[in-house]
Write a protein that holds these residues in place. Structure first.
Motif, PDB file in Angstrom:
ATOM      1  N   GLY A  39       0.813  -1.207   0.000  1.00 29.43           N
ATOM      2  CA  GLY A  39       0.000   0.000   0.000  1.00 29.43           C
ATOM      3  C   GLY A  39       0.843   1.251   0.000  1.00 29.43           C
ATOM      4  O   GLY A  39       0.504   2.253  -0.646  1.00 29.43           O
ATOM      5  N   ALA A  40       1.962   1.224   0.706  1.00 28.67           N
ATOM      6  CA  ALA A  40       2.841   2.396   0.770  1.00 28.67           C
ATOM      7  C   ALA A  40       3.486   2.697  -0.572  1.00 28.67           C
ATOM      8  O   ALA A  40       3.884   3.832  -0.830  1.00 28.67           O
ATOM      9  CB  ALA A  40       3.913   2.173   1.835  1.00 28.67           C
ATOM     10  N   ARG A  41       3.594   1.697  -1.448  1.00 32.03           N
ATOM     11  CA  ARG A  41       4.180   1.933  -2.770  1.00 32.03           C
ATOM     12  C   ARG A  41       3.093   2.036  -3.837  1.00 32.03           C
ATOM     13  O   ARG A  41       3.343   1.879  -5.021  1.00 32.03           O
ATOM     14  CB  ARG A  41       5.157   0.831  -3.138  1.00 32.03           C
ATOM     15  CG  ARG A  41       4.488  -0.522  -3.394  1.00 32.03           C
ATOM     16  CD  ARG A  41       5.300  -1.397  -4.309  1.00 32.03           C
ATOM     17  NE  ARG A  41       4.447  -2.302  -5.058  1.00 32.03           N
ATOM     18  CZ  ARG A  41       4.897  -3.283  -5.831  1.00 32.03           C
ATOM     19  NH1 ARG A  41       6.190  -3.488  -5.936  1.00 32.03           N
ATOM     20  NH2 ARG A  41       4.072  -4.048  -6.499  1.00 32.03           N
ATOM     21  N   SER A  42       1.835   2.255  -3.405  1.00 32.29           N
ATOM     22  CA  SER A  42       0.692   2.478  -4.302  1.00 32.29           C
ATOM     23  C   SER A  42       0.163   1.212  -4.951  1.00 32.29           C
ATOM     24  O   SER A  42      -0.388   1.246  -6.048  1.00 32.29           O
ATOM     25  CB  SER A  42       1.028   3.514  -5.386  1.00 32.29           C
ATOM     26  OG  SER A  42       1.359   4.748  -4.809  1.00 32.29           O
ATOM     27  N   GLY A  43       0.289   0.071  -4.274  1.00 32.53           N
ATOM     28  CA  GLY A  43      -0.382  -1.129  -4.720  1.00 32.53           C
ATOM     29  C   GLY A  43       0.526  -2.218  -5.226  1.00 32.53           C
ATOM     30  O   GLY A  43       1.732  -2.051  -5.365  1.00 32.53           O
TER      31      GLY A  43
END
Length: 589
Positions: free
Chosen positions: A164-168
């Motif tokens: 999630g922190a890297r956008s998926g």
């Protein structure tokens, strides 16, 4: 995930090189720097590296060390005991060589990086998450070992947060049984947790295939939701929904201890393709879709979102099963609902539901509208459960247009009237395109129902009027029933031993009724104007008048001309001959 060419570094691969021991530095130059590695430049001659070193590959060829991503003969757990002067490398396993953590790639990073680990020289390394699919084994997930339930739960939640922190991204679970001791909480946009197969609810007694998640504690197993305002660190008016991601291609077995197997709250464009089995908790449901309150409508009342909290645009395919002796039979399969005041489940198409249950409801629509089901297959295993229930709406809820392309059910289908639910103010519309009457699916009961095709099936009931049977909710007159039937394709329904009850039948667009008396096995045709136009016949076996068997055959004279030249006398003689034949042979009186 495709990695660059790999090679195992062993002591004999490098020359000159001492054996790699605990606490010793790994000699050799640094491989090519990966694109996402922000670490310092590679070491050169005179800086502790080995200039011009080459590796011998498995096929006998050689390659410059700088052209490959080396695989070290050590696990992730052994990194802390060795000094590794490399920019990136691949480990042989997580806890032991060849386990689910094999082929994990590490790059130089920070102490806050994903799965960060420090080598003996104080250098931080972290997982390389540059690929679209990341194996869960890289995080320490272990299949087939119930004692790893805590480790698995922590690892999967940690992996979802990192993606999630890297956008998926996609977290790939291994095949086999994966035990967890806590909820797997996916609250991140575009993070998909995918298994390697979910089996089939039809495979009674067959061993599970693919990936199966089992809880060791009474928890909701899978959670897919938007983050609260506090979790995001923003005011409620600025909070937003989670988009995309979900759980795909895996089975969740509640093991008779999990109160709920899937809980979805205020997400959009999600994917849920699952096999859910053996939840426990009477009065709840195996899968629940609900919503957070909308900040704009419920200010100061535990609000969470600055937008409508609806579950929308998702792709849902759920198989659900309650096996006898496992879990609880008195349980809904799935509830598509929401929270009052601008939050419901809506605007989804192609929903697929297979549900095997006893008491409870297969599919409950408690606050939902504009949903289209590709199919609903309800398989009751006893009890008094219903296949489909469209609940009437209370203030703030909605009960809108529901379309089911195909439904095959062994239990009731019902749309609630306002009087059926205390405080309700409106009812929904249910449109069934194909009702699988051939397999015993009953006609739906309630207002605002349209059925396009019932498969020419016969539905048996007793103790109700023809009109009540036709509509299922007690219509005042047969004329009203016929008006209803005129909007539906061919179907029939038998009601026994009632003076005004019988077989409702539709031919093309004109309704006809057959009154049935099972005591004498006779029936009577009634036309649209309710006048008799047919004759009573014995249903079982004989076809003679009043049940008598025919005593002969009619021999008719030659055909009359069709050009209008036949006189009245000739027509009368032909009709009288037919009449006499029918009477003589017991076919009329």
């Amino acid at each position: 995930m495709r990695l660059p060419p790999l090679v195992m570094i062993a002591a004999s691969s490098l020359a000159p090189a001492p054996a790699l021991a605990q606490g010793a530095a790994l000699p050799g130059p640094v491989p090519n720097r990966p694109a996402n590695d922000a670490g310092p430049a590679p070491a050169g001659p005179g800086e502790g590296g080995v200039s011009g070193a080459r590796l011998t590959l498995a096929d006998g060829a050689t390659a410059a060390l700088g052209s490959v991503v080396p695989t070290l003969d050590m696990t992730r757990g052994e990194i802390g005991g060795r000094a590794v002067p490399l920019r990136s490398f691949v480990v042989s396993g997580f806890a032991s060589a060849g386990d689910e953590g094999a082929a994990a790639r590490y790059v130089r990073g920070t102490a806050a990086g994903p799965m960060a680990v420090q080598d003996a020289a104080g250098t931080w390394f972290q997982l390389d998450l540059s690929g679209p699919v990341i194996p869960a084994g890289w995080w320490g997930v272990v299949a087939g070992d119930e004692s790893k339930a805590a480790q698995n739960g922590i690892a999967i939640n940690r992996a979802m947060a990192a993606l999630g922190a890297r956008s998926g991204g996609t977290l790939q679970l291994p095949a086999g049984d994966i035990w967890v001791d806590r909820t797997l909480d996916n609250r991140f946009s575009y993070v998909l947790v995918r298994g390697q197969g979910m089996g089939s609810s039809h495979d009674t007694g067959a061993p599970p295939v693919g990936t199966r998640i089992l809880p060791t504690a009474p928890v909701t197993v899978l959670r897919h939701r938007s983050q609260t305002a506090a979790e995001r660190g923003v005011p409620p008016a600025q909070n937003f929904k989670t988009v995309g991601g979900g759980f795909d291609n895996l089975m969740v077995d509640g093991a008779g201890i999990a109160p709920r197997l899937l809980h979805v709250t205020s997400v959009t464009h999600a994917l849920h393709r699952l096999y859910l089995a053996n939840a426990v908790s009477p009065g709840t449901e195996a899968a629940l879709y609900d919503t957070y309150p909308d900040y704009r409508v419920r200010k100061g009342q535990a609000q969470q979102l600055g937008e409508a909290g609806d579950n929308q645009y998702g792709l849902v395919s759920l198989q659900m099963r309650q096996d006898p002796g496992r879990g609880t039979g008195s349980l809904d399969c799935v509830n598509f609902g929401g929270t009052s005041f601008n939050g419901n489940t809506s605007l989804m198409t192609g929903i697929e539901i297979i549900c095997r249950h006893a008491d409870g409801v297969g599919v409950r629509l408690s606050n939902a509208d504009n949903l289209e089901f590709a199919f609903i297959r309800d398989q009751p295993v006893g009890g008094s459960g219903a296949a489909l229930l469209v609940q009437a709406a209370v203030p703030g809820d909605s009960a809108g247009q529901i379309t089911v392309r195909t439904i095959s059910a062994g239990s009731a289908i019902k749309v609630e009237a306002v009087a059926d639910r205390p405080g309700a103010v409106s009812v929904g519309d249910l449109h069934i395109i194909d009702l699988d009457g051939g397999n015993g699916t009953p006609m739906p009961v309630g207002p605002n129902i349209k059925v396009d095709n019932t498969g020419n099936a016969t539905f048996v009931s007793t103790g109700s009027s023809l009109s009540g049977l036709a509509l299922g909710n007690g219509v005042a007159s047969a004329a009203t029933a016929r008006a209803y039937l005129a909007n539906h394709p061919v179907f029939s329904a038998v009601v026994a031993n009632q003076s005004n009850a019988g077989l409702a039948y539709l031919s093309n667009t004109t309704p006809y009724m057959q009154r049935v008396d099972t005591a004498t096995n006779r029936f009577q045709f009634l036309g649209p104007d309710t006048h008799e136009f047919g004759t009573a016949l014995r249903v079982a076996g004989a076809v003679g008048f009043n049940g008598a068997a025919p005593v002969g055959r009619c021999k008719l004279s030659g055909a009359l001309p069709t050009d209008g030249s036949a006189g009245n006398a000739a027509l009368a003689a032909a009709l009288n001959a037919v009449r006499a034949c029918l009477v003589t042979n017991g076919l009329a009186q």
